[in-house]
Design an enzyme around this catalytic site. Structure first.
Site, PDB file in Angstrom:
ATOM      1  N   HIS A  36      28.790  14.150 -11.607  1.00 10.88           N
ATOM      2  CA  HIS A  36      29.834  12.995 -12.073  1.00 10.88           C
ATOM      3  C   HIS A  36      29.348  11.704 -11.564  1.00 10.88           C
ATOM      4  CE1 HIS A  36      33.683  13.263 -13.465  1.00 10.88           C
ATOM      5  NE2 HIS A  36      34.503  13.388 -12.423  1.00 10.88           N
ATOM      6  N   TYR A  81      37.298   6.099  -5.953  1.00  8.64           N
ATOM      7  CA  TYR A  81      37.297   7.591  -6.271  1.00  8.64           C
ATOM      8  C   TYR A  81      37.402   7.498  -7.893  1.00  8.64           C
ATOM      9  CZ  TYR A  81      36.083   8.773  -1.525  1.00  8.64           C
ATOM     10  OH  TYR A  81      35.603   8.772  -0.211  1.00  8.64           O
ATOM     11  N   ASN A  83      39.115   9.407 -10.011  1.00 10.94           N
ATOM     12  CA  ASN A  83      40.381   9.481 -10.912  1.00 10.94           C
ATOM     13  C   ASN A  83      41.112   8.221 -10.669  1.00 10.94           C
ATOM     14  OD1 ASN A  83      39.155  12.034 -11.013  1.00 10.94           O
ATOM     15  ND2 ASN A  83      41.268  12.878  -9.789  1.00 10.94           N
ATOM     16  N   ASP A 108      29.831  10.069 -17.235  1.00 10.96           N
ATOM     17  CA  ASP A 108      29.223  11.590 -17.460  1.00 10.96           C
ATOM     18  C   ASP A 108      29.839  12.422 -18.648  1.00 10.96           C
ATOM     19  OD1 ASP A 108      31.358  11.294 -15.310  1.00 10.96           O
ATOM     20  OD2 ASP A 108      31.355  13.607 -16.003  1.00 10.96           O
ATOM     21  N   ASN A 129      39.005  12.232 -16.061  1.00  7.53           N
ATOM     22  CA  ASN A 129      39.884  11.541 -15.502  1.00  7.53           C
ATOM     23  C   ASN A 129      39.500   9.976 -14.994  1.00  7.53           C
ATOM     24  OD1 ASN A 129      41.628  13.626 -15.379  1.00  7.53           O
ATOM     25  ND2 ASN A 129      40.801  14.569 -13.482  1.00  7.53           N
TER      26      ASN A 129
END
Length: 218
Positions: A36, A81, A83, A108, A129
């Site tokens: 990720h 982060y 999201n 990704d 997300n």
């Protein structure tokens, strides 16, 4: 930085308008090297290749700025982060008053084989997300470029979330290392040519790599 931009023709030359490159990932040592986080890795490899230090924190991102030739480039790794990536990307674009056609997001992509890249002019979020958050903070506007970095699909019935947070095995890491260097070449091409021309040339090369790699296990 802006005094330098003015001296180097920022105010008058369309071709030298800045680009904002945003790599998506999760901050912290435990996420380093995971699937990720290849967006972060792409930023780091590009920054090193062009000599731009990532030595500031700006708009909730680890940030660097410099020139590639005569083109001003801003580099960002949001620390919100994944999201909530838009909480950094949105304010950065607004702060520098950049149109979205001068924003490029690295992320990704599980729909591409590991190590295959795609350079796109725009698109949806594809259930990613981080991209979903970026689009939300661009007020729903999807007209920004993306560099999609293939990480492959989860094996068998593996939970995609667990797959994303795993580190690459040796074979996959070799593919990603090669892909990131190819990405640097694509980004340098983009900065010296148009996005459309660069994407057409680069994606043509990656198409054959896709065919070669999609049946090879990692």
């Amino acid at each position: 930085m802006f005094s330098k931009l003015t001296k180097r023709g920022f105010c008058t030359a369309i071709s030298s308008r800045p680009w904002l490159f945003v790599g998506l990932g999760n901050p912290g040592e435990k996420f380093r090297g995971t699937r990720h986080n290849v967006g972060f890795e792409m930023i780091d490899v590009f920054a090193e290749s062009v000599g731009i230090p990532m030595n500031r924190v700006h708009c909730k991102a680890v940030f660097g700025e410099g020139f590639v030739g005569d083109i001003p480039v801003f580099l960002a790794k949001p620390q919100t982060y994944m999201n909530l990536s838009g909480e950094s990307a949105g304010p950065l674009a607004a702060y520098y008053k950049l149109p979205l056609n001068r924003v490029l997001v690295f992320h990704d992509d599980m729909t591409l084989p590991c190590g295959v890249l795609r350079l796109q002019h725009n698109g949806g979020h594809g259930y990613h997300n981080g991209l979903k958050s970026v689009i939300s903070h661009f007020r729903g506007n999807r007209e920004f470029a993306r560099l999609r970095i293939g990480i492959g699909r989860p094996p068998g019935q593996m939970d995609p979330k667990a797959f994303l947070l795993q580190k690459f095995n040796n074979t996959a890491q070799e593919r990603i290392d090669t892909a990131l260097q190819e990405g640097v070449g694509a980004l340098k091409l983009l900065l010296s040519h148009s996005l459309f021309e660069s994407a057409r040339h680069f994606n043509h090369e990656q198409k054959y790599k896709h065919i070669r790699l999609q049946t090879m296990p990692v």
